[in-house]
Design a protein around this motif. Structure first.
Motif, PDB file in Angstrom:
ATOM      1  N   ARG A 144      10.789   9.535  12.809  1.00 31.37           N
ATOM      2  CA  ARG A 144      11.321  10.801  13.336  1.00 31.37           C
ATOM      3  C   ARG A 144      12.136  11.566  12.294  1.00 31.37           C
ATOM      4  O   ARG A 144      12.120  12.796  12.286  1.00 31.37           O
ATOM      5  N   PHE A 145      12.856  10.841  11.449  1.00 27.99           N
ATOM      6  CA  PHE A 145      13.723  11.462  10.444  1.00 27.99           C
ATOM      7  C   PHE A 145      13.109  11.287   9.058  1.00 27.99           C
ATOM      8  O   PHE A 145      12.459  10.283   8.774  1.00 27.99           O
ATOM      9  N   THR A 146      13.376  12.263   8.198  1.00 26.99           N
ATOM     10  CA  THR A 146      12.923  12.193   6.812  1.00 26.99           C
ATOM     11  C   THR A 146      14.050  12.627   5.893  1.00 26.99           C
ATOM     12  O   THR A 146      14.619  13.710   6.071  1.00 26.99           O
ATOM     13  N   ILE A 147      14.354  11.780   4.919  1.00 31.56           N
ATOM     14  CA  ILE A 147      15.349  12.124   3.912  1.00 31.56           C
ATOM     15  C   ILE A 147      14.631  12.611   2.663  1.00 31.56           C
ATOM     16  O   ILE A 147      13.572  12.072   2.288  1.00 31.56           O
ATOM     17  N   SER A 148      15.199  13.621   2.033  1.00 34.69           N
ATOM     18  CA  SER A 148      14.621  14.135   0.790  1.00 34.69           C
ATOM     19  C   SER A 148      15.752  14.698  -0.061  1.00 34.69           C
ATOM     20  O   SER A 148      16.866  14.898   0.424  1.00 34.69           O
ATOM     21  N   ARG A 149      15.445  14.948  -1.317  1.00 31.30           N
ATOM     22  CA  ARG A 149      16.454  15.492  -2.215  1.00 31.30           C
ATOM     23  C   ARG A 149      15.829  16.540  -3.119  1.00 31.30           C
ATOM     24  O   ARG A 149      14.629  16.454  -3.457  1.00 31.30           O
ATOM     25  N   ASP A 150      16.648  17.494  -3.499  1.00 33.00           N
ATOM     26  CA  ASP A 150      16.239  18.516  -4.453  1.00 33.00           C
ATOM     27  C   ASP A 150      17.280  18.494  -5.559  1.00 33.00           C
ATOM     28  O   ASP A 150      18.379  19.054  -5.412  1.00 33.00           O
ATOM     29  N   ASN A 151      16.961  17.844  -6.648  1.00 30.49           N
ATOM     30  CA  ASN A 151      17.931  17.680  -7.722  1.00 30.49           C
ATOM     31  C   ASN A 151      18.260  19.013  -8.396  1.00 30.49           C
ATOM     32  O   ASN A 151      19.353  19.178  -8.935  1.00 30.49           O
ATOM     33  N   ALA A 152      17.339  19.956  -8.346  1.00 31.00           N
ATOM     34  CA  ALA A 152      17.613  21.272  -8.932  1.00 31.00           C
ATOM     35  C   ALA A 152      18.673  22.024  -8.136  1.00 31.00           C
ATOM     36  O   ALA A 152      19.390  22.869  -8.688  1.00 31.00           O
ATOM     37  N   LYS A 153      18.772  21.711  -6.843  1.00 31.65           N
ATOM     38  CA  LYS A 153      19.743  22.382  -5.975  1.00 31.65           C
ATOM     39  C   LYS A 153      20.935  21.493  -5.649  1.00 31.65           C
ATOM     40  O   LYS A 153      21.802  21.888  -4.867  1.00 31.65           O
ATOM     41  N   ASN A 154      20.949  20.281  -6.225  1.00 28.36           N
ATOM     42  CA  ASN A 154      22.047  19.334  -5.953  1.00 28.36           C
ATOM     43  C   ASN A 154      22.250  19.130  -4.456  1.00 28.36           C
ATOM     44  O   ASN A 154      23.380  19.095  -3.953  1.00 28.36           O
ATOM     45  N   THR A 155      21.144  18.974  -3.755  1.00 25.84           N
ATOM     46  CA  THR A 155      21.199  18.897  -2.300  1.00 25.84           C
ATOM     47  C   THR A 155      20.300  17.778  -1.780  1.00 25.84           C
ATOM     48  O   THR A 155      19.193  17.579  -2.292  1.00 25.84           O
ATOM     49  N   VAL A 156      20.793  17.096  -0.777  1.00 29.06           N
ATOM     50  CA  VAL A 156      19.996  16.116  -0.048  1.00 29.06           C
ATOM     51  C   VAL A 156      19.848  16.609   1.381  1.00 29.06           C
ATOM     52  O   VAL A 156      20.761  17.227   1.932  1.00 29.06           O
ATOM     53  N   TYR A 157      18.690  16.348   1.955  1.00 25.28           N
ATOM     54  CA  TYR A 157      18.366  16.841   3.289  1.00 25.28           C
ATOM     55  C   TYR A 157      18.059  15.684   4.234  1.00 25.28           C
ATOM     56  O   TYR A 157      17.613  14.616   3.809  1.00 25.28           O
ATOM     57  N   LEU A 158      18.264  15.946   5.504  1.00 28.10           N
ATOM     58  CA  LEU A 158      17.822  15.024   6.536  1.00 28.10           C
ATOM     59  C   LEU A 158      17.090  15.852   7.583  1.00 28.10           C
ATOM     60  O   LEU A 158      17.718  16.601   8.338  1.00 28.10           O
ATOM     61  N   GLN A 159      15.775  15.748   7.573  1.00 25.05           N
ATOM     62  CA  GLN A 159      14.961  16.427   8.576  1.00 25.05           C
ATOM     63  C   GLN A 159      14.868  15.530   9.793  1.00 25.05           C
ATOM     64  O   GLN A 159      14.413  14.388   9.691  1.00 25.05           O
ATOM     65  N   MET A 160      15.294  16.039  10.932  1.00 20.87           N
ATOM     66  CA  MET A 160      15.337  15.246  12.158  1.00 20.87           C
ATOM     67  C   MET A 160      14.407  15.891  13.184  1.00 20.87           C
ATOM     68  O   MET A 160      14.623  17.036  13.580  1.00 20.87           O
ATOM     69  N   ASN A 161      13.400  15.156  13.582  1.00 21.72           N
ATOM     70  CA  ASN A 161      12.437  15.630  14.578  1.00 21.72           C
ATOM     71  C   ASN A 161      12.539  14.786  15.835  1.00 21.72           C
ATOM     72  O   ASN A 161      13.067  13.680  15.821  1.00 21.72           O
ATOM     73  N   SER A 162      12.014  15.321  16.921  1.00 21.52           N
ATOM     74  CA  SER A 162      11.988  14.597  18.203  1.00 21.52           C
ATOM     75  C   SER A 162      13.358  14.032  18.540  1.00 21.52           C
ATOM     76  O   SER A 162      13.501  12.852  18.869  1.00 21.52           O
ATOM     77  N   LEU A 163      14.350  14.868  18.462  1.00 23.04           N
ATOM     78  CA  LEU A 163      15.718  14.414  18.677  1.00 23.04           C
ATOM     79  C   LEU A 163      15.930  13.913  20.096  1.00 23.04           C
ATOM     80  O   LEU A 163      15.341  14.427  21.054  1.00 23.04           O
ATOM     81  N   LYS A 164      16.782  12.902  20.202  1.00 25.57           N
ATOM     82  CA  LYS A 164      17.104  12.273  21.476  1.00 25.57           C
ATOM     83  C   LYS A 164      18.613  12.377  21.717  1.00 25.57           C
ATOM     84  O   LYS A 164      19.383  12.476  20.756  1.00 25.57           O
ATOM     85  N   PRO A 165      19.023  12.303  22.964  1.00 21.10           N
ATOM     86  CA  PRO A 165      20.475  12.339  23.235  1.00 21.10           C
ATOM     87  C   PRO A 165      21.240  11.263  22.476  1.00 21.10           C
ATOM     88  O   PRO A 165      22.388  11.491  22.074  1.00 21.10           O
ATOM     89  N   GLU A 166      20.613  10.111  22.257  1.00 25.30           N
ATOM     90  CA  GLU A 166      21.299   9.034  21.531  1.00 25.30           C
ATOM     91  C   GLU A 166      21.444   9.315  20.044  1.00 25.30           C
ATOM     92  O   GLU A 166      22.096   8.549  19.328  1.00 25.30           O
ATOM     93  N   ASP A 167      20.889  10.408  19.564  1.00 22.03           N
ATOM     94  CA  ASP A 167      21.117  10.821  18.180  1.00 22.03           C
ATOM     95  C   ASP A 167      22.411  11.622  18.035  1.00 22.03           C
ATOM     96  O   ASP A 167      22.801  11.964  16.920  1.00 22.03           O
ATOM     97  N   THR A 168      23.050  11.916  19.151  1.00 20.27           N
ATOM     98  CA  THR A 168      24.309  12.653  19.114  1.00 20.27           C
ATOM     99  C   THR A 168      25.359  11.871  18.330  1.00 20.27           C
ATOM    100  O   THR A 168      25.629  10.709  18.636  1.00 20.27           O
ATOM    101  N   ALA A 169      25.930  12.516  17.326  1.00 18.83           N
ATOM    102  CA  ALA A 169      26.900  11.848  16.456  1.00 18.83           C
ATOM    103  C   ALA A 169      27.401  12.838  15.414  1.00 18.83           C
ATOM    104  O   ALA A 169      26.844  13.921  15.253  1.00 18.83           O
TER     105      ALA A 169
END
Length: 127
Positions: A67-92
């Motif tokens: 459901r989740f995918t982590i990725s990074r863009d070193n040119a932008k000094n940024t890391v991402y967390l793509q979260m799909n099909s979110l569930k109430p238990e992902d609340t945090a």
């Protein structure tokens, strides 16, 4: 010294998607392994995902795998967390963290392995 700032958290409905970002400054971003952790109300901190400095290796908690995918863009000094099909238990509150990479495939899966932390961003998933 690395500074990390998360963004992108908000209130969504179950089944929605959301992308978190974590912008880094103050260090050589490309040499750091990065992780995402979360903490729900009344619960301890939980590992979510991690990526090696090279990007060659990624790791996920069983609860988010597929459901989740982590990725990074070193040119932008940024890391991402793509979260799909979110569930109430992902609340945090979601935190990103950084540690200097040991090798091409290293990324810590426990909070104690990380040296730098962001302030967190709230994700709330309504049912």
């Amino acid at each position: 010294q690395v500074q990390l700032v998360e963004s992108g958290g908000r209130l969504v409905q179950a089944g929605d998607s959301l992308r978190l970002s974590c912008a880094a400054s103050g260090g050589t971003f490309s040499s750091y392994a990065l992780g995402w952790f979360r903490q729900a109300p009344g619960k301890g901190q939980e590992f979510v995902a991690a990526i090696s400095w090279s990007g060659y290796a990624t790791f996920y908690a069983d609860s988010v795998k597929g459901r989740f995918t982590i990725s990074r863009d070193n040119a932008k000094n940024t890391v991402y967390l793509q979260m799909n099909s979110l569930k109430p238990e992902d609340t945090a509150v979601y935190y990103c963290a950084a540690v200097r990479g040991r090798d091409l495939y290293y990324a810590g899966k426990s909070a104690g392995e990380y040296d730098y932390w962001g302030q967190g961003t709230q994700v709330t998933v309504s049912s």
